[in-house]
Scaffold this motif. Sequence first.
Motif, short mmCIF file in Angstrom:
data_model
loop_
_atom_site.label_atom_id
_atom_site.label_comp_id
_atom_site.label_asym_id
_atom_site.label_seq_id
_atom_site.Cartn_x
_atom_site.Cartn_y
_atom_site.Cartn_z
N CYS A 226 -8.46 6.22 -8.27
CA CYS A 226 -8.37 6.22 -6.81
C CYS A 226 -8.34 7.65 -6.27
O CYS A 226 -9.35 8.15 -5.82
CB CYS A 226 -7.26 5.34 -6.26
SG CYS A 226 -5.59 5.88 -6.57
N CYS B 32 0.84 -1.20 0.00
CA CYS B 32 0.00 0.00 0.00
C CYS B 32 0.87 1.25 0.00
O CYS B 32 2.08 1.18 -0.07
CB CYS B 32 -0.98 0.01 1.17
SG CYS B 32 -0.22 0.44 2.76
N SER C 215 1.07 1.79 -11.33
CA SER C 215 1.22 2.07 -9.91
C SER C 215 1.93 0.95 -9.16
O SER C 215 2.41 1.15 -8.06
CB SER C 215 -0.12 2.35 -9.28
OG SER C 215 -1.01 1.35 -9.62
N LEU C 216 2.02 -0.24 -9.76
CA LEU C 216 2.73 -1.32 -9.07
C LEU C 216 4.13 -1.51 -9.65
O LEU C 216 4.71 -2.58 -9.56
CB LEU C 216 1.94 -2.63 -9.19
CG LEU C 216 0.68 -2.72 -8.32
CD1 LEU C 216 -0.06 -4.01 -8.58
CD2 LEU C 216 1.04 -2.61 -6.85
N VAL D 26 1.68 4.43 -6.54
CA VAL D 26 0.84 5.30 -7.37
C VAL D 26 1.31 6.75 -7.26
O VAL D 26 1.32 7.49 -8.25
CB VAL D 26 -0.65 5.14 -7.01
CG1 VAL D 26 -0.90 5.46 -5.56
CG2 VAL D 26 -1.53 5.96 -7.90
N ARG E 261 -12.29 -1.69 -0.38
CA ARG E 261 -11.25 -2.65 -0.07
C ARG E 261 -11.61 -3.36 1.23
O ARG E 261 -12.23 -2.77 2.11
CB ARG E 261 -9.94 -1.89 0.14
CG ARG E 261 -8.71 -2.67 -0.09
CD ARG E 261 -7.53 -1.80 0.26
NE ARG E 261 -7.33 -0.74 -0.74
CZ ARG E 261 -6.56 -0.89 -1.80
NH1 ARG E 261 -5.93 -2.01 -2.01
NH2 ARG E 261 -6.41 0.10 -2.64
N ASN F 44 -11.27 -3.92 -12.55
CA ASN F 44 -11.56 -2.71 -11.79
C ASN F 44 -12.37 -1.65 -12.51
O ASN F 44 -12.93 -0.78 -11.88
CB ASN F 44 -10.26 -2.08 -11.30
CG ASN F 44 -9.55 -2.98 -10.31
OD1 ASN F 44 -10.18 -3.58 -9.45
ND2 ASN F 44 -8.25 -3.12 -10.46
N SER G 22 -1.26 -3.63 -13.80
CA SER G 22 -2.58 -3.24 -13.32
C SER G 22 -3.62 -4.19 -13.92
O SER G 22 -3.34 -4.90 -14.88
CB SER G 22 -2.86 -1.80 -13.76
OG SER G 22 -4.21 -1.50 -13.57
N GLY H 11 -7.73 -7.80 0.12
CA GLY H 11 -6.33 -7.42 -0.02
C GLY H 11 -5.41 -8.62 0.09
O GLY H 11 -4.44 -8.75 -0.65
N HIS I 26 -2.38 2.48 -3.61
CA HIS I 26 -1.72 1.48 -4.41
C HIS I 26 -0.22 1.68 -4.41
O HIS I 26 0.31 2.39 -5.24
CB HIS I 26 -2.26 1.64 -5.82
CG HIS I 26 -2.75 0.38 -6.43
ND1 HIS I 26 -3.73 -0.37 -5.84
CD2 HIS I 26 -2.40 -0.28 -7.56
CE1 HIS I 26 -3.96 -1.42 -6.61
NE2 HIS I 26 -3.17 -1.40 -7.65
N THR J 219 -3.26 4.57 -12.37
CA THR J 219 -4.46 4.17 -11.61
C THR J 219 -4.97 5.27 -10.69
O THR J 219 -6.03 5.13 -10.11
CB THR J 219 -4.18 2.91 -10.77
OG1 THR J 219 -3.07 3.21 -9.92
CG2 THR J 219 -3.84 1.72 -11.62
#
Lengths: 276, 438, 567, 135
Positions: free
Chosen positions: B121, B16, B93-94, B296, D12, B351, B346, D17, B293, B117
């Motif tokens: 968000c 996160c 973002s990852l 991000v 979430r 999503n 992503s 998660g 994320h 992303t």
Amino acid sequence: MSALELTLRRTVMAPLYLDIISPDNLSGKRWREIGDYIVWEGNRKVKLRSLFKIEGEAEANLQDTLIEIVGDMSRARRIGYRMSGGVIRVRGHGGLYVGESMRGGRIIVDGDAGPWLGANMAGGTIEVSGSAGDHVAAASLGTDKGMTGGTIIVKGDSGSQTGAWMHSGLIRVSGSSGMFPGAHMRGGTIHIIGDCSGRAGANMRGGKIVLSGKLPTVLPSFTFEDIRSQTRVDKDNVEGPFYVFSGDNNEGGDGRLFIKKASNPQLKWCEKFLEV
Amino acid sequence: MGLEESTFRDVVCTVCGCCCDHLEVTVKEDTVVKVKNACAMSTSKLLNYMNERIMKPMIRRRGRLSGCSYRDAVDAAAKILLKSRSPLLYGWSLTSCEAVEVGVELAEEVGGFIDNTTSTCHGPTILGVHEIGESSSTLGEVRHRADLIIYWGCNPIHAHPLHMSRYTLLSKGRFRKSRSERTLIVVDVRRTDTAKMADMFIQVEPNKDYELISALRAAVRGDEIEQDEVGGVPTDLIEEVAEMLISCDFGALFFGLGLTMSPGKSENVDAALSLVRDLNSKTKFVIIPMRGHFNVNGANNVMTWMTGYPYAIDFTRGFPYYNPGETSAVDLLARGECDSALIVASDPVSNFPYKATCNLTSIPLITIDPHITPTVLCSDVVFPSALVGIETSGTVYRMDGVPLVARKLVEPPRNIRSDIEILRDILRRYRNLKRLGR
Amino acid sequence: MSREIAILNGTVFDPTNRIFGERMDIFVKDGKIVGSASSKAQRIDASGKVVMPGGVDIHSHIAGSKVNSGRLLRPEDHRKDVEVKTPTTHSGVGYSIPSTYTTGYRYAKMGYTTVFEPATPPLKTRHTHEELDSTPIIDKGCFPLFGNNWFVMEYLRDGKVEECATYVAWMLKALKGYAIKIVDPGGVEVWGWGKFLRHLDEKVTHFNVTPREIIRGLCKVNRLLNLPHPIHVHTNNLGNPGNYTTTIETMDTVRDMANGSKPIVHITHVQFTGFSGSSWLNLGSGAPEIAEYVNKHGHVSVDLGQIIFGDTTTMTADGPFQYFLHMLTDNKWVNMDVEVETGSGIVPFQYKRSNYVNAIQWGIGLELALLIKDPWRVFMTTDHPNGGPFTYYPRVIAWLMSRKARERTLSKINRTARRRLTLPSIDREYTLEEIATITRAAPARSLGLKNKGHFGLGADADIAVYDINPSDMDVLRRKPAKLRRAFGQACYTIKNGAVVVRDGKILKSPFGRTFYVESQTKPEIESNLLRSIETRFRDYYTVGIENYQINESYLRYPAKVRCEAEI
Amino acid sequence: MPKIQVTLLTGRSLGQGRAKEQGKLSELYLESVACCEVQHEDLQNIGLEYGNNIRVTSNHGSVVVKVVAPTQPLPRGVVFMPYSIWATQILGSDTEGTGMPTYKCIPCTVEPAIDEKIMSIEELTKKFPRKRSRS
């Protein structure tokens, strides 16, 4: 007066940047010259001729110029950008940013228009027979100046943030409107004849919003002022009676919210503040 | 890396936006065997990152995805982009900032749209900042100074599990030593597990955050609120909360997707930013979005310094243009304006709303991802990639903009490349094809 | 392959080597200035043109978290000024907070080849380096902020100057920083509580130390570490009427530490701290007083922070000042406090000619430049983007070189301001060698960059050729627009021996180096320090010390400047 | 058939998660995300028990998921679904000109669908349209 007619030849699947299409750019031009104009279709430059069948003639005088566009322009942007005179008529969806920064003249859309209709508009008239998208008359991102003049008339519905950051001018929506009409408004008039989804006049500092239909609730940062039997929008009298609120107090604002009493019995609570 | 068991300390977590950097990860034979100090999500990621991995590049032939050589995949991807009039490059973002840099260069070269992303968000947060600005700080400031903490429309116990213990309520700071020196207010539509820890829980009706913030702003100004209740919260309580906000020494407002995803979106954030701005004329107050994320925020930062804009950038005309709602992924797809897409790290098919997804699956789709996802299943060209912060290193940004390096802990599986390599190869191939006139 | 260039017949200005407008040739080989070149050298005819070393900007906010927050804050700023992709350049946005590529290109087009980012929060310095690495062509470096650092304040409170020096040396090495930057010493820490600090002798809450002690302490540290650049100070009270006294007091507080003729304190964007008067209504220029002090005291250097009329984005580590500016203008505002170290603020701002205060500010900057006699101790900056974008440097040069240019602007500014300024009575016009001094030779010397800002043998081949015929100077002074154009678009910019700009167009964009200093302290001192701060570091920061440090390999082209510490 | 009007939140959850990191084709993932949390009295109104399948329908689509007990208490008339491909089946693509679709506070109906099947990820991905011909 004769019209320059542009008929879309094919389906466009990419964003189409048509800021060149305005009476200011096309008046007095030969159709051959017009056909050679280059616009962006996605990341390709294409000639106007390959997109449109071009017929008729553009008048030499700007004010007499009439451009008719036929076809689904829903992926087009900025028809009538910065135009200062003449007429554009779109038969079909008008696309995004119709009449951005327009200064004069008239745009008629026989159909729906996308978001940012008349963004940054300074003068002239836009009429949409269908519905308009979000951010009608909006300011460009990060600035605090939206519409500064002119008139926008939407016969159908409008999306959220209609007239955000508006400083002057008139917007009339015959149908219903999304949330936040007149957000951050500084001046001018918005009249919504149908219902509004809420949060009218959020952060407004000036101007006037007239809601003839239903508004779920008034923001807590507004002060109930009075009940008025009628009010003026442009040159017309609109019959009420209206609950009148002022605000947005959170911004030290002095805007006026006129909400039709008959459509909004849920606001009856404010009558207790009436001085007898 | 060897057969010996070795332990990495101060490892940066990759789940996160907290980017906790105190993890201890034990590695043996190129496998993570033990994780200490991490939350449940992080542990799960570090121990299970080998599940459902894609092990080789794939291309769709006659409707089916089948294995192919890396070269063929690069070639196919480059050709799709070359043909495309308005490609969409989405995700980012990852992965690491270094990969995003190559991504922006690729987007510029192919004349496409690049979006991360953020748009689904905290995009509305950024739109709010464009209008209001923000009074913010790093998380350490909150740890040292905050005596009042608000979580609004977010649920850190579930989404940012170590946020409270490392940075806020339960952390030990220079000027606030313990939980008892801090007050926690939680505002949410549900009595979440976070709300259960609060000194004061304010249950707001769904989609009434804006009204409640407006009322709070009015109360902070000292204005009378004429309505008896706002969003289900009695006016007396609102006034009490306003008094708490004004009288604290240092307040911190954290907000989450409860504001950005409810109708109103950027205006909800606008209101929260304005509230905190107003409060600064009475006391010290900061606001920090709970970026979710992993990197991000890094993707936003890279895009901003390269193009001036944080996400939703349109390069089709050879210069950066930005207008979320027009140039953002969901809107482009919903209007059917893209004719190919490259997805990096992503899973938009899971999503994005249904209609946007339908348009995404109906155009040529290239995906770079370590794992099998619904997006991968719908793709035409698939590249397996190495995981940033586990199999390859890279720079990442915490939710408050603190940059950290997520380190490589183990070797990636054989022949699996990093996002950077893959993107560079696609870019190179694209330039070659373009030079050759395809 | 050796790359050779011969720049022939130019009129050369190299104040460091006492070359003042001589017709001569300059030769380049492998990125360095050499004495001659072979016949294979690329020949550049510079006859009728001016040849100067590449420009050196000592203070320009071009990279890092606050610059990027400024970009994020202002999409409207970018929209009005875009750069389209070309075969040799990337696209980008410009105006007051250009994107990284555009920053590099625009500096190069003006003949600038070295730029220093003057304020990086240590915790976010990795970000600064990422952006610097993404900025093409120019060489660069950054100054970490120390003036509100908890460790520094604690060491100085306890009188531990040597420990403080060890800590600063370690920080500069760990962060790959170049100099000690001090912004509103103590004031930003107090702003962490939303409060303000007003005097040099006011105690910083919780730390029991005063701004004066911080400045003096860090000045001693600078000396102990033998750092190439003096302490770089943004004084307290910036932006407040009457603050010129604070500026003079700040300069004077380190006077006793002076060491020969070399400046030991650099006061930056001194225009913003050169206000006389007691309110906005009777605001005046404190430039004459400051200039007098500078003229009399060799231990000080300053840069201008000249303002440019128009729209810009103000950004500084001075969080409290930015809040004040936000309240003054009602413009949008970003604040970002950084744990343990510093803060920052951003507010868009418009300088208006008709505004009394802005007009006075404009006058202060120019008065300072014109009243300070020694061009080696006053450098040209706009404190980009605070006073205005760096792309307006040619305009500032024109104001300095041409009385006529000043008069033209003076005739349009606020009348009361015009009456109260000394500027209209100043006749001085800068010469080309003085311009070469304040824009390249002097800042390079102040930064201690031995191979920059001059044409001595072995110097870096960073060269600017401008389309100015020195024999036409009298004409040009009467036509300042021509001067502006010439300095705005270099005929040639040569960076590190490669022609990167020709006639204002980018030919190629290699990446430059990042300078940082390593002041060698005794090894055992450093290891003691690390042991002693280990626990405190964990208590203070939300990141581990391992993750805080930046490896040399993180930088694209690191260039270490070594110095020997006295501890 | 009984049917109730509800407000849907998506979001979430710790389970989502954690399960996401296990792999999106895993049984655990389907278990943790192909579900909808409904408050107990609301559920009784449509005569269902936890573990039954329900159909959630919005203006934009409809999906069958399992009904589960709220992990965190919900007010009446509010239901919760974790972020997933099941939830997105019923989301609209309108973003109010912000780029952000509405993921929370969506008016929906919930009705029993005891005999209907929950689609798997593979089935759902096949539901999406096929490629447009590459021109």
